[in-house]
Scaffold this motif. Structure first.
Motif, PDB file in Angstrom:
ATOM      1  N   THR A  34      25.109  46.149  36.914  1.00  0.00           N
ATOM      2  CA  THR A  34      25.062  46.784  35.603  1.00  0.00           C
ATOM      3  C   THR A  34      26.433  47.292  35.179  1.00  0.00           C
ATOM      4  O   THR A  34      27.068  48.078  35.885  1.00  0.00           O
ATOM      5  CB  THR A  34      24.065  47.957  35.615  1.00  0.00           C
ATOM      6  N   ALA A  88      29.188  45.669  35.014  1.00  0.00           N
ATOM      7  CA  ALA A  88      30.322  45.122  35.764  1.00  0.00           C
ATOM      8  C   ALA A  88      31.197  44.227  34.901  1.00  0.00           C
ATOM      9  O   ALA A  88      30.695  43.370  34.174  1.00  0.00           O
ATOM     10  CB  ALA A  88      29.805  44.329  36.968  1.00  0.00           C
ATOM     11  N   LYS A  89      32.504  44.433  34.987  1.00  0.00           N
ATOM     12  CA  LYS A  89      33.489  43.537  34.407  1.00  0.00           C
ATOM     13  C   LYS A  89      34.185  42.803  35.548  1.00  0.00           C
ATOM     14  O   LYS A  89      34.305  43.317  36.661  1.00  0.00           O
ATOM     15  CB  LYS A  89      34.509  44.318  33.579  1.00  0.00           C
ATOM     16  N   ALA A  90      34.640  41.610  35.266  1.00  0.00           N
ATOM     17  CA  ALA A  90      35.250  40.794  36.320  1.00  0.00           C
ATOM     18  C   ALA A  90      36.401  41.541  36.993  1.00  0.00           C
ATOM     19  O   ALA A  90      37.219  42.183  36.330  1.00  0.00           O
ATOM     20  CB  ALA A  90      35.744  39.477  35.730  1.00  0.00           C
ATOM     21  N   HIS A  91      36.423  41.441  38.321  1.00  0.00           N
ATOM     22  CA  HIS A  91      37.456  42.103  39.116  1.00  0.00           C
ATOM     23  C   HIS A  91      37.894  41.139  40.211  1.00  0.00           C
ATOM     24  O   HIS A  91      37.060  40.574  40.918  1.00  0.00           O
ATOM     25  CB  HIS A  91      36.905  43.400  39.729  1.00  0.00           C
ATOM     26  N   SER A 148      32.635  43.928  47.209  1.00  0.00           N
ATOM     27  CA  SER A 148      33.188  43.777  45.872  1.00  0.00           C
ATOM     28  C   SER A 148      34.685  44.059  45.853  1.00  0.00           C
ATOM     29  O   SER A 148      35.455  43.352  45.201  1.00  0.00           O
ATOM     30  CB  SER A 148      32.461  44.712  44.902  1.00  0.00           C
ATOM     31  N   HIS A 160      34.333  40.581  42.033  1.00  0.00           N
ATOM     32  CA  HIS A 160      33.017  40.292  41.462  1.00  0.00           C
ATOM     33  C   HIS A 160      33.206  39.715  40.065  1.00  0.00           C
ATOM     34  O   HIS A 160      34.259  39.873  39.431  1.00  0.00           O
ATOM     35  CB  HIS A 160      32.131  41.548  41.416  1.00  0.00           C
ATOM     36  N   VAL A 161      32.174  39.036  39.606  1.00  0.00           N
ATOM     37  CA  VAL A 161      32.207  38.433  38.274  1.00  0.00           C
ATOM     38  C   VAL A 161      31.553  39.379  37.278  1.00  0.00           C
ATOM     39  O   VAL A 161      30.851  40.326  37.666  1.00  0.00           O
ATOM     40  CB  VAL A 161      31.497  37.063  38.264  1.00  0.00           C
ATOM     41  N   SER A 162      31.765  39.128  36.008  1.00  0.00           N
ATOM     42  CA  SER A 162      31.132  39.939  34.968  1.00  0.00           C
ATOM     43  C   SER A 162      29.617  39.836  35.095  1.00  0.00           C
ATOM     44  O   SER A 162      29.068  38.750  35.308  1.00  0.00           O
ATOM     45  CB  SER A 162      31.570  39.462  33.580  1.00  0.00           C
ATOM     46  N   GLY A 163      28.946  40.982  34.979  1.00  0.00           N
ATOM     47  CA  GLY A 163      27.498  41.000  35.056  1.00  0.00           C
ATOM     48  C   GLY A 163      26.952  40.961  36.463  1.00  0.00           C
ATOM     49  O   GLY A 163      25.734  40.870  36.657  1.00  0.00           O
ATOM     50  N   SER A 198      28.741  35.455  42.248  1.00  0.00           N
ATOM     51  CA  SER A 198      29.097  34.052  42.043  1.00  0.00           C
ATOM     52  C   SER A 198      28.578  33.217  43.207  1.00  0.00           C
ATOM     53  O   SER A 198      28.361  33.730  44.313  1.00  0.00           O
ATOM     54  CB  SER A 198      30.620  33.903  41.945  1.00  0.00           C
TER      55      SER A 198
END
Length: 473
Positions: free
Chosen positions: A230, A232-235, A219, A224-227, A277
């Protein structure tokens, strides 16, 4: 012999790299003088005399008996400003094809090689010579010795000149570069220099792979993408943060095995897939990796993928440890000190002879301590940091350890290094033979210079073992 000994100039940058077959010329370099202080050199600069405005070095590539002392001729090594040097203190006999031979000429204060007083000694690459309060270095300099303008890589040793040349050569190519070197040799500084000279518009993003938790490694590197998990916000991840720039992967040997094939794909295809994704995303990043590990051994053990190692090592740059670039120690110290009181000669010599196991990082810490402790003093002296420069004590030998036999010559089919000499073995040999270096060297199966270096390493003084006799010529 009457000969006019000319001063050598630092090699100019050219298109040739150093090779194993490069000719090497023994050169005597001035490092420190009591009145002049630290001598730092610059590319392309020569000098007219020991007290002139420019650094001085003497090429020792033709027959000559170089005189050293306060009364030496001006075209030789004239130490007119050194009250601790005798009028004719020492001579350096140069015979092509043989090591330069340094002889003391009955001086009042002695001639020293690597901290040990000598009557005569053959000089080897990297030896530090003290005459009075003046310090020199014998260096086998490759010819040619290419260099380049990389201001952040400080020094004038052949090793650092070669590194600057290689950095300037490969920086614009955007090749993947693997930096190898001991801890503290300046791998991140070198990565910054590669990025600065690359012409890239994006940023340099530095990542300490050893500090990334294995569960978060993918990550953090690829985002990573949102969701994706648990809460998780897009990063974006480090790769996308370095888009159109440079990603510096420090301690790359620490990467978990599960991440290695994904890193390999990112390097080979220029795409990354964020966690959560299924859509690969293009990412134009130049990767510079660094480690102090032996990566080929990691490949053999199966902890590093061979194809990943091959991809990371497209270009390999080796960073020299400080102990292999002694002529850079005092200029580096001066860089870290800034404006400070001058160094005492004893401190300058101790700094040159220290092994610097933590390299430039350790040198920086020593400079900080000197700067703080010596801020209001007229001179920086050895007692300010003496405890820092004491080598670590040798571990005690096992109980009832048998006497060590002389090492057998290595097999012709399997070359090997002779086993190291322990401190207790060296003390026993010195005591038995009255501190006579030539006899001790024969008894231990080593050269005279190796014995001098063991004395330095173990913090021993020949005067404690002398029985009044002299070494045979």
């Amino acid at each position: 012999m009457a000969a006019n000994h000319s001063l050598a100039r630092t090699a100019q940058p050219d298109d040739e790299g150093l090779s194993a077959g490069s000719a090497r010329v023994p050169t005597l370099r001035l490092l420190f003088g009591k009145s002049r202080g630290i001598v730092a050199s610059s590319p392309g600069m020569g000098g007219l005399g020991l007290l002139g405005a420019q650094p001085i070095r003497w090429r020792l590539d033709r027959p000559h008996a170089l005189q050293i002392g306060r009364g030496a001729p001006s075209d030789e090594v004239c130490l007119a400003d050194d009250s601790q040097a005798s009028r004719l203190h020492a001579s350096l006999l140069v015979v092509p094809g043989q090591p330069p031979l340094l002889r003391d000429l009955g001086s009042s204060n002695g001639t020293f090689v690597n901290g040990a007083r000598i009557q005569q000694a053959s000089l080897c690459d990297g030896d530090v010579v003290r005459v009075g309060s003046t310090l020199f270095l014998l260096r086998e300099e490759p010819q040619p010795c290419p260099d380049a303008q990389v201001p952040s890589l400080i020094g004038q040793s052949p090793a650092i000149c070669h590194l600057r040349h290689e950095v300037a050569l490969w920086a614009p190519s955007l090749c993947t570069v693997l930096l190898l070197g001991d801890s503290g040799t300046g791998k991140e500084v070198t990565a910054q220099a590669l990025h600065a000279l690359s012409g890239q518009k994006g940023p340099l993003v530095a990542v300490n792979c050893a500090a990334i938790p294995e569960t978060l490694a993918e990550s953090q590197l690829f985002g990573h993408v949102s969701g994706a998990f648990t809460g998780a916000k897009a990063h974006p991840g480090y790769f996308r943060a370095a888009h159109f720039g440079t990603l510096f992967l420090d301690e790359v040997g620490e990467l978990p095995a599960s991440l290695q094939p994904k890193l390999l794909r990112a390097l080979e295809e220029g795409v990354i897939t964020p966690v959560g994704s299924v859509e690969p995303q293009p990412c134009k990043v130049r990767v510079i990796a660094a480690t102090n590990r032996n990566l080929p051994s990691e490949v053999e053990r199966g902890t590093l993928r061979g194809d990943l190692f091959a991809r990371l090592s497209e270009i390999v740059l080796r960073l020299p440890p400080v102990r292999e670039r002694r002529e850079d120690i005092l200029p580096l110290l001066g860089h870290f000190l800034g404006h400070s009181p001058p160094l005492a000669p004893a401190l300058a010599e101790a700094l040159l002879l220290h092994r610097w196991p933590w390299n430039v990082r350790e040198l920086s810490k020593v400079a900080t301590e000197l700067r703080v402790r010596g801020a209001k003093l007229p001179q920086l002296t050895l007692d300010l940091i003496k405890d820092r420069l004491v080598p670590a004590p040798e571990p005690p030998p096992p109980p009832s350890h048998p006497a060590k036999a002389l090492p057998e010559p290595p097999s012709a089919s399997l070359p090997s290094e002779p086993p190291p000499i322990r401190k207790d073995e060296l003390v026993e040999a010195l005591s038995t033979h009255g501190g006579r270096i030539a006899v001790v060297a024969r008894a231990l199966g080593r050269s005279r210079q190796q014995i001098y270096r063991l004395l330095e390493l173990h913090g021993l003084s020949l005067s404690d073992f002398r029985d009044g006799s002299q070494d045979p010529e």
